[in-house]
Design a protein around this motif. Sequence first.
Motif, PDB file in Angstrom:
ATOM      1  N   MET A  71       0.817  -1.192   0.000  1.00 48.87           N
ATOM      2  CA  MET A  71       0.000   0.000   0.000  1.00 48.87           C
ATOM      3  C   MET A  71       0.862   1.258   0.000  1.00 48.87           C
ATOM      4  O   MET A  71       0.484   2.266  -0.585  1.00 48.87           O
ATOM      5  N   ASN A  72       2.021   1.195   0.669  1.00 46.49           N
ATOM      6  CA  ASN A  72       2.905   2.359   0.704  1.00 46.49           C
ATOM      7  C   ASN A  72       3.488   2.658  -0.672  1.00 46.49           C
ATOM      8  O   ASN A  72       3.811   3.803  -0.975  1.00 46.49           O
ATOM      9  N   GLY A  73       3.635   1.624  -1.479  1.00 47.23           N
ATOM     10  CA  GLY A  73       4.155   1.829  -2.829  1.00 47.23           C
ATOM     11  C   GLY A  73       3.205   2.637  -3.696  1.00 47.23           C
ATOM     12  O   GLY A  73       3.626   3.416  -4.546  1.00 47.23           O
ATOM     13  N   LEU A  74       1.905   2.450  -3.478  1.00 52.47           N
ATOM     14  CA  LEU A  74       0.918   3.206  -4.256  1.00 52.47           C
ATOM     15  C   LEU A  74       0.959   4.692  -3.948  1.00 52.47           C
ATOM     16  O   LEU A  74       0.658   5.514  -4.812  1.00 52.47           O
ATOM     17  N   VAL A  75       1.339   5.028  -2.740  1.00 52.88           N
ATOM     18  CA  VAL A  75       1.442   6.437  -2.356  1.00 52.88           C
ATOM     19  C   VAL A  75       2.511   7.125  -3.185  1.00 52.88           C
ATOM     20  O   VAL A  75       2.405   8.311  -3.498  1.00 52.88           O
ATOM     21  N   VAL A  76       3.515   6.397  -3.597  1.00 51.76           N
ATOM     22  CA  VAL A  76       4.594   6.958  -4.417  1.00 51.76           C
ATOM     23  C   VAL A  76       4.281   6.806  -5.906  1.00 51.76           C
ATOM     24  O   VAL A  76       4.481   7.731  -6.685  1.00 51.76           O
ATOM     25  N   LEU A  77       3.797   5.649  -6.295  1.00 48.15           N
ATOM     26  CA  LEU A  77       3.629   5.352  -7.712  1.00 48.15           C
ATOM     27  C   LEU A  77       2.504   6.146  -8.372  1.00 48.15           C
ATOM     28  O   LEU A  77       2.625   6.522  -9.544  1.00 48.15           O
ATOM     29  N   ILE A  78       1.423   6.404  -7.679  1.00 45.96           N
ATOM     30  CA  ILE A  78       0.313   7.146  -8.283  1.00 45.96           C
ATOM     31  C   ILE A  78       0.705   8.579  -8.610  1.00 45.96           C
ATOM     32  O   ILE A  78       0.490   9.041  -9.739  1.00 45.96           O
ATOM     33  N   PRO A  79       1.344   9.332  -7.703  1.00 44.85           N
ATOM     34  CA  PRO A  79       1.784  10.684  -8.084  1.00 44.85           C
ATOM     35  C   PRO A  79       2.850  10.691  -9.185  1.00 44.85           C
ATOM     36  O   PRO A  79       2.854  11.570 -10.046  1.00 44.85           O
ATOM     37  N   VAL A  80       3.719   9.703  -9.170  1.00 48.51           N
ATOM     38  CA  VAL A  80       4.737   9.618 -10.225  1.00 48.51           C
ATOM     39  C   VAL A  80       4.074   9.368 -11.578  1.00 48.51           C
ATOM     40  O   VAL A  80       4.413   9.998 -12.586  1.00 48.51           O
ATOM     41  N   ALA A  81       3.108   8.462 -11.624  1.00 46.97           N
ATOM     42  CA  ALA A  81       2.399   8.172 -12.867  1.00 46.97           C
ATOM     43  C   ALA A  81       1.612   9.387 -13.354  1.00 46.97           C
ATOM     44  O   ALA A  81       1.614   9.699 -14.553  1.00 46.97           O
ATOM     45  N   LEU A  82       0.955  10.077 -12.444  1.00 50.76           N
ATOM     46  CA  LEU A  82       0.226  11.286 -12.831  1.00 50.76           C
ATOM     47  C   LEU A  82       1.173  12.373 -13.323  1.00 50.76           C
ATOM     48  O   LEU A  82       0.882  13.077 -14.294  1.00 50.76           O
ATOM     49  N   GLY A  83       2.312  12.516 -12.673  1.00 49.25           N
ATOM     50  CA  GLY A  83       3.298  13.506 -13.097  1.00 49.25           C
ATOM     51  C   GLY A  83       3.850  13.218 -14.480  1.00 49.25           C
ATOM     52  O   GLY A  83       3.990  14.117 -15.312  1.00 49.25           O
ATOM     53  N   LEU A  84       4.159  11.954 -14.750  1.00 47.75           N
ATOM     54  CA  LEU A  84       4.656  11.582 -16.071  1.00 47.75           C
ATOM     55  C   LEU A  84       3.584  11.769 -17.144  1.00 47.75           C
ATOM     56  O   LEU A  84       3.882  12.176 -18.270  1.00 47.75           O
TER      57      LEU A  84
END
Length: 52
Positions: A1-14
């Motif tokens: 679950m902690n990985g999603l906190v990082v991956l979702i903003p990174v995906a949106l930023g890209l």
Amino acid sequence: MNGLVVLIPVALGLGLAGLAAFFWSVRSGQFEDLDGAAMRVLLDDDDDKESE
């Protein structure tokens, strides 16, 4: 679950960076002459070198 906190903003930023790059390329005229590049591939540049 902690990985999603990082991956979702990174995906949106890209995604937003890609969208911004697309809009920049449209505004700067990168897609104005789509047929010109296709026709330049077919032109034979050797004719110009023979006449020199």
